[in-house]
Each structure stands twice: as C-alpha cells, then as structure tokens.
Design a protein around this motif. Structure first.
Motif, PDB file in Angstrom:
ATOM      1  N   HIS A  79      32.572  39.449  40.109  1.00 41.38           N
ATOM      2  CA  HIS A  79      31.205  39.139  39.669  1.00 41.38           C
ATOM      3  C   HIS A  79      30.912  37.650  39.821  1.00 41.38           C
ATOM      4  O   HIS A  79      29.856  37.257  40.322  1.00 41.38           O
ATOM      5  CB  HIS A  79      31.016  39.564  38.217  1.00 41.38           C
ATOM      6  CG  HIS A  79      29.763  39.042  37.592  1.00 41.38           C
ATOM      7  ND1 HIS A  79      28.506  39.497  37.938  1.00 41.38           N
ATOM      8  CD2 HIS A  79      29.557  38.063  36.647  1.00 41.38           C
ATOM      9  CE1 HIS A  79      27.586  38.856  37.244  1.00 41.38           C
ATOM     10  NE2 HIS A  79      28.201  37.980  36.457  1.00 41.38           N
ATOM     11  N   PHE A  80      31.846  36.814  39.383  1.00 33.97           N
ATOM     12  CA  PHE A  80      31.638  35.371  39.483  1.00 33.97           C
ATOM     13  C   PHE A  80      31.615  34.907  40.932  1.00 33.97           C
ATOM     14  O   PHE A  80      30.925  33.951  41.282  1.00 33.97           O
ATOM     15  CB  PHE A  80      32.714  34.619  38.696  1.00 33.97           C
ATOM     16  CG  PHE A  80      32.609  34.808  37.207  1.00 33.97           C
ATOM     17  CD1 PHE A  80      31.485  34.396  36.520  1.00 33.97           C
ATOM     18  CD2 PHE A  80      33.637  35.412  36.496  1.00 33.97           C
ATOM     19  CE1 PHE A  80      31.376  34.578  35.145  1.00 33.97           C
ATOM     20  CE2 PHE A  80      33.545  35.595  35.125  1.00 33.97           C
ATOM     21  CZ  PHE A  80      32.417  35.183  34.440  1.00 33.97           C
ATOM     22  N   VAL A  81      32.360  35.589  41.778  1.00 35.80           N
ATOM     23  CA  VAL A  81      32.336  35.266  43.207  1.00 35.80           C
ATOM     24  C   VAL A  81      30.951  35.556  43.782  1.00 35.80           C
ATOM     25  O   VAL A  81      30.426  34.792  44.597  1.00 35.80           O
ATOM     26  CB  VAL A  81      33.411  36.063  43.970  1.00 35.80           C
ATOM     27  CG1 VAL A  81      33.331  35.788  45.467  1.00 35.80           C
ATOM     28  CG2 VAL A  81      34.807  35.711  43.455  1.00 35.80           C
ATOM     29  N   GLN A  82      30.329  36.652  43.334  1.00 34.29           N
ATOM     30  CA  GLN A  82      28.980  36.977  43.803  1.00 34.29           C
ATOM     31  C   GLN A  82      27.973  35.906  43.373  1.00 34.29           C
ATOM     32  O   GLN A  82      27.105  35.513  44.160  1.00 34.29           O
ATOM     33  CB  GLN A  82      28.558  38.350  43.251  1.00 34.29           C
ATOM     34  CG  GLN A  82      29.303  39.523  43.893  1.00 34.29           C
ATOM     35  CD  GLN A  82      28.944  40.846  43.232  1.00 34.29           C
ATOM     36  OE1 GLN A  82      29.331  41.138  42.113  1.00 34.29           O
ATOM     37  NE2 GLN A  82      28.174  41.654  43.943  1.00 34.29           N
ATOM     38  N   ILE A 250      33.401  46.499  29.377  1.00 35.59           N
ATOM     39  CA  ILE A 250      32.708  45.215  29.393  1.00 35.59           C
ATOM     40  C   ILE A 250      32.337  44.723  30.780  1.00 35.59           C
ATOM     41  O   ILE A 250      31.338  44.041  30.963  1.00 35.59           O
ATOM     42  CB  ILE A 250      33.551  44.144  28.658  1.00 35.59           C
ATOM     43  CG1 ILE A 250      32.728  42.899  28.338  1.00 35.59           C
ATOM     44  CG2 ILE A 250      34.791  43.792  29.446  1.00 35.59           C
ATOM     45  CD1 ILE A 250      31.701  43.083  27.286  1.00 35.59           C
ATOM     46  N   ASN A 251      33.114  45.083  31.798  1.00 39.29           N
ATOM     47  CA  ASN A 251      32.755  44.745  33.175  1.00 39.29           C
ATOM     48  C   ASN A 251      33.393  45.746  34.128  1.00 39.29           C
ATOM     49  O   ASN A 251      34.271  46.531  33.734  1.00 39.29           O
ATOM     50  CB  ASN A 251      33.132  43.297  33.531  1.00 39.29           C
ATOM     51  CG  ASN A 251      34.611  43.013  33.382  1.00 39.29           C
ATOM     52  OD1 ASN A 251      35.457  43.747  33.893  1.00 39.29           O
ATOM     53  ND2 ASN A 251      34.945  41.943  32.689  1.00 39.29           N
ATOM     54  N   ASP A 252      32.950  45.726  35.360  1.00 41.84           N
ATOM     55  CA  ASP A 252      33.419  46.715  36.334  1.00 41.84           C
ATOM     56  C   ASP A 252      34.894  46.559  36.675  1.00 41.84           C
ATOM     57  O   ASP A 252      35.572  47.535  37.011  1.00 41.84           O
ATOM     58  CB  ASP A 252      32.603  46.607  37.631  1.00 41.84           C
ATOM     59  CG  ASP A 252      31.187  47.115  37.476  1.00 41.84           C
ATOM     60  OD1 ASP A 252      30.919  47.831  36.495  1.00 41.84           O
ATOM     61  OD2 ASP A 252      30.344  46.798  38.337  1.00 41.84           O
ATOM     62  N   PHE A 278      29.771  47.096  33.864  1.00 43.23           N
ATOM     63  CA  PHE A 278      28.732  46.087  34.039  1.00 43.23           C
ATOM     64  C   PHE A 278      29.102  45.182  35.212  1.00 43.23           C
ATOM     65  O   PHE A 278      30.270  44.872  35.407  1.00 43.23           O
ATOM     66  CB  PHE A 278      28.592  45.227  32.776  1.00 43.23           C
ATOM     67  CG  PHE A 278      28.110  45.979  31.562  1.00 43.23           C
ATOM     68  CD1 PHE A 278      26.771  45.997  31.215  1.00 43.23           C
ATOM     69  CD2 PHE A 278      29.015  46.680  30.768  1.00 43.23           C
ATOM     70  CE1 PHE A 278      26.329  46.695  30.103  1.00 43.23           C
ATOM     71  CE2 PHE A 278      28.581  47.375  29.648  1.00 43.23           C
ATOM     72  CZ  PHE A 278      27.243  47.386  29.318  1.00 43.23           C
ATOM     73  N   ASP A 279      28.134  44.773  35.980  1.00 44.41           N
ATOM     74  CA  ASP A 279      28.228  43.767  37.050  1.00 44.41           C
ATOM     75  C   ASP A 279      27.895  44.309  38.435  1.00 44.41           C
ATOM     76  O   ASP A 279      27.450  43.573  39.293  1.00 44.41           O
ATOM     77  CB  ASP A 279      29.601  43.086  37.144  1.00 44.41           C
ATOM     78  CG  ASP A 279      29.908  42.207  35.953  1.00 44.41           C
ATOM     79  OD1 ASP A 279      28.943  41.796  35.273  1.00 44.41           O
ATOM     80  OD2 ASP A 279      31.093  41.928  35.699  1.00 44.41           O
ATOM     81  N   ASP A 280      28.169  45.585  38.702  1.00 42.12           N
ATOM     82  CA  ASP A 280      27.956  46.164  40.033  1.00 42.12           C
ATOM     83  C   ASP A 280      28.702  45.370  41.103  1.00 42.12           C
ATOM     84  O   ASP A 280      28.130  44.977  42.121  1.00 42.12           O
ATOM     85  CB  ASP A 280      26.464  46.233  40.372  1.00 42.12           C
ATOM     86  CG  ASP A 280      26.197  47.076  41.634  1.00 42.12           C
ATOM     87  OD1 ASP A 280      26.984  48.001  41.892  1.00 42.12           O
ATOM     88  OD2 ASP A 280      25.218  46.795  42.354  1.00 42.12           O
ATOM     89  N   ILE A 281      29.994  45.135  40.879  1.00 34.71           N
ATOM     90  CA  ILE A 281      30.795  44.516  41.928  1.00 34.71           C
ATOM     91  C   ILE A 281      30.919  45.498  43.084  1.00 34.71           C
ATOM     92  O   ILE A 281      30.800  46.707  42.916  1.00 34.71           O
ATOM     93  CB  ILE A 281      32.179  44.079  41.415  1.00 34.71           C
ATOM     94  CG1 ILE A 281      33.017  45.284  40.954  1.00 34.71           C
ATOM     95  CG2 ILE A 281      32.037  43.051  40.285  1.00 34.71           C
ATOM     96  CD1 ILE A 281      34.432  44.928  40.535  1.00 34.71           C
ATOM     97  N   LYS A 282      31.170  44.997  44.277  1.00 36.91           N
ATOM     98  CA  LYS A 282      31.121  45.818  45.485  1.00 36.91           C
ATOM     99  C   LYS A 282      32.093  46.996  45.437  1.00 36.91           C
ATOM    100  O   LYS A 282      31.803  48.076  45.939  1.00 36.91           O
ATOM    101  CB  LYS A 282      31.421  44.960  46.713  1.00 36.91           C
ATOM    102  CG  LYS A 282      30.448  43.803  46.925  1.00 36.91           C
ATOM    103  CD  LYS A 282      29.025  44.275  47.141  1.00 36.91           C
ATOM    104  CE  LYS A 282      28.089  43.096  47.405  1.00 36.91           C
ATOM    105  NZ  LYS A 282      26.677  43.518  47.528  1.00 36.91           N
TER     106      LYS A 282
END
Length: 342
Positions: A79-82, A250-252, A278-282
């Motif tokens: 997520h942070f990379v996005q 809490i996150n993907d 959460f986040d919709d990472i690839k």
C-alpha cells in the motif's frame, strides 16, 4: 574530455550565456521573450555538445534544490509503495527528485528519521507518519526549517494535508456484511499502535450501535503488522467454537494471511467465513478467492500531496488546504452470505 559548460553552449549557438540560462530554466513557462529561432539554436547546441546542467551548482545559485524530502513508515506493505509511486510520478513530471526516509514503524526511529531529513537540502517535505507523537524538540526543528510540509494522514493536521482515512469505506463494508446476514464479525487489528487504525476500528463499533446489534469485544484482536501476525490471529479467531462468520482485517497484506489461515483450517471462503481487507493492493485481485477490500486511491493521494506542496512553494502565504480522499468498497469473491450453521 572536460564537461561542456553553458559558456560552450553559448559560443556554439552564437548567443550570450544568460540566454542559454533563460532557455534552460524557463523552457516550460517561457516568461523571457526569446525568439523561437534563438531557442532552437540553443537547444540544438545543447544536444550537439551533450550538455547536462550541473544540478548542484544550479541549486546553490537559486536556493532551489528541486528535491522533495519524503517520509514513510515502511515500504514492506505494498500500500505504501502505491502511495510512493504517486508521489514519485507527480514529482518527476514537475522535474523534482525525492529524498526518502523511513521509520520502520518505530516511534524512536521516527523522531530520529525526521531530524535527519530536516538536515538535508530539500525544498519541502511530504510526511506519512505512523505516529502522531513527535517530540517537542523535533516539532520545533520542523517549524524552524521554514520549509513547506504536506501530510498524508487519516486525521486533521496543522499543515496542508491529504485525508486518507477509511471511515466511509468501513461503514460501507459493515453495511455490506450486515446485508449478507453476518452478525459475528471479527476484527484482526494488526497495528504497531492502537491509534493507527481508529479510522477503521471506530466505524466498526459504530456500525453495531447503529444497527442495534450487540458486539463481542473478544472478536477484536490486536496483533503485529506482519503477515504472519495476521495469519496467527485469524487462525486463533477461526479456531474458536463460536468463531466469527466474517473477518475484517486491518489491511490486505494481513488479509492474505487470514485467507491462508482459513484454508489451513479447512474452511471455505466465503461459504464458511467471509474475509475482507483494506488498501486494494494489486495481489488481492489474484488470490483465490479474490479479496473484498476498501481502497483510498493511494496513488492519487500521493499525487495530490505533491500538488499541494508545489502550490505552497509558489505561494507560501496561501491558506492551509485540505484534500479529502475517498474510501470506496470493492466487493469481490471473498464475502458472501453468512452460513446458517457452523
């Protein structure tokens, strides 16, 4: 061979050195009246001599480094990379480079990293803090640096900021699960500090209150932020005799661990348990099943942060600006009707 200089370019093009400088530094806005023919001669000379401006010398002369200091908690979460990709793309389009620093989710390191970042020659800062507990000394140094700051944050900030919270998306997700018949909804709360996920935890609790439903606080389990933590916590929740019929994670990244935990326990998704992150990472568009998630458009948030900083650099006295990012529910295969029995 010695490196070509502006003087060499000027001689080659038959113009003054100041004309070369105007062409180099004002190429986009063209505020200096230079004829197209002269400009073309200068550009041709630059190309022929393979002249490259000395960025360090330019920054010393102008006081503008064309560099942005960027601070992120960590980059192990995609997520942070996005978000960083958005920052980088927007900065590059404006001919800026980045100086990156990380805290690795450690509050002491966060203070140290901020102090180090302030010492670098950058034009401004984009901050994505994991903790809101900077020391008074560090905050004083930030203000004394007299350089613009933009925050990416889930809560209000004294600086220009992009709001990146998940509150609306969490409410949408809870409504989605209630409509599917879920009442026992667990929460894998993988954060380094409790407050980091309040934009998801508070709407989670509020959703039960609004629906007039009881909440079992034992279904909310805090853990670390690594994928293994998500796996172990989800496995513990799903091993209970009164296990939840749905899990918020809490996150993907941790959601992928939860999906594996369910599979290792022989549970089908979403037949036996629904899972959402959460986040919709690839990656979660390719897991089996594809993961339901909430996105905050991370790359656009990164771009917006750079835009705010560039505005502040041009107009230092402008009023503080806030860009409210949107969180949106994306329904995929990992959520379905609550099981009648289990």
């Amino acid at each position: 061979m010695r490196r070509p200089t502006q003087k060499d370019v000027a001689h080659k093009a038959g113009v003054s050195r100041s004309t070369v400088s105007y062409v180099l530094n004002d190429q986009a806005e063209q505020k200096i009246p230079i004829s197209p023919e002269t400009r073309q001669r200068v550009l041709a000379a630059i190309a022929e001599l393979e002249y490259e401006p000395n960025v360090r010398a330019q920054s010393l002369r102008s006081g503008n480094t064309k560099t942005i200091g960027v601070f992120f908690p960590n980059l192990h979460n995609p997520h942070f990379v996005q978000v960083l990709n958005g920052v980088l793309r927007e900065a590059q389009e404006a001919n800026y480079s980045l100086h990156l620093s990380q805290s690795f989710m450690n509050p002491e390191q966060e203070n140290r990293s901020f102090k180090e970042l302030i010492q670098y020659q950058v034009d401004g800062f984009i901050l994505n803090r994991s903790f809101k507990m900077l020391s008074a000394k560090t905050l004083k140094q930030i203000h004394q640096s007299d350089r613009p700051i933009v925050e990416l944050t889930a809560t209000a900030s004294e600086f220009d900021h992009v709001l990146t919270g998940y509150s609306d998306g969490t409410r949408q997700l809870m409504s989605h699960l209630f409509q599917l018949g879920h009442r026992r909804i667990g929460f894998v709360y993988g954060v380094a500090h409790l407050a980091q996920g309040y934009d998801r935890l508070v709407p989670y609790h509020e959703a039960f209150e609004v629906a007039g439903l009881p909440i079992d606080e034992t279904l909310v389990q805090q853990c670390g932020e690594a994928i293994e933590d998500g796996y172990q916590t989800a496995r513990a929740l799903l091993s209970r005799p009164d296990r939840p019929t749905a899990l918020l994670v809490i996150n993907d990244l941790l959601g992928m661990g939860a999906v594996r935990a369910a599979a290792d326990l022989g549970l089908s998704i979403p037949g036996d348990v629904s899972i959402a992150g959460f986040d919709d990472i690839k990656f979660v568009s390719y897991t089996i099943p594809r993961l339901t998630t909430v996105t905050t458009q991370p790359e656009q948030n990164g771009r917006d942060a750079v835009k705010l900083l560039l505005k502040r650099l041009k107009e230092p006295q402008r009023p503080r600006e806030v860009i409210a990012g949107k969180s949106t529910l994306i329904i995929r295969e990992s959520t379905g009707p609550a099981p009648l029995v289990y």
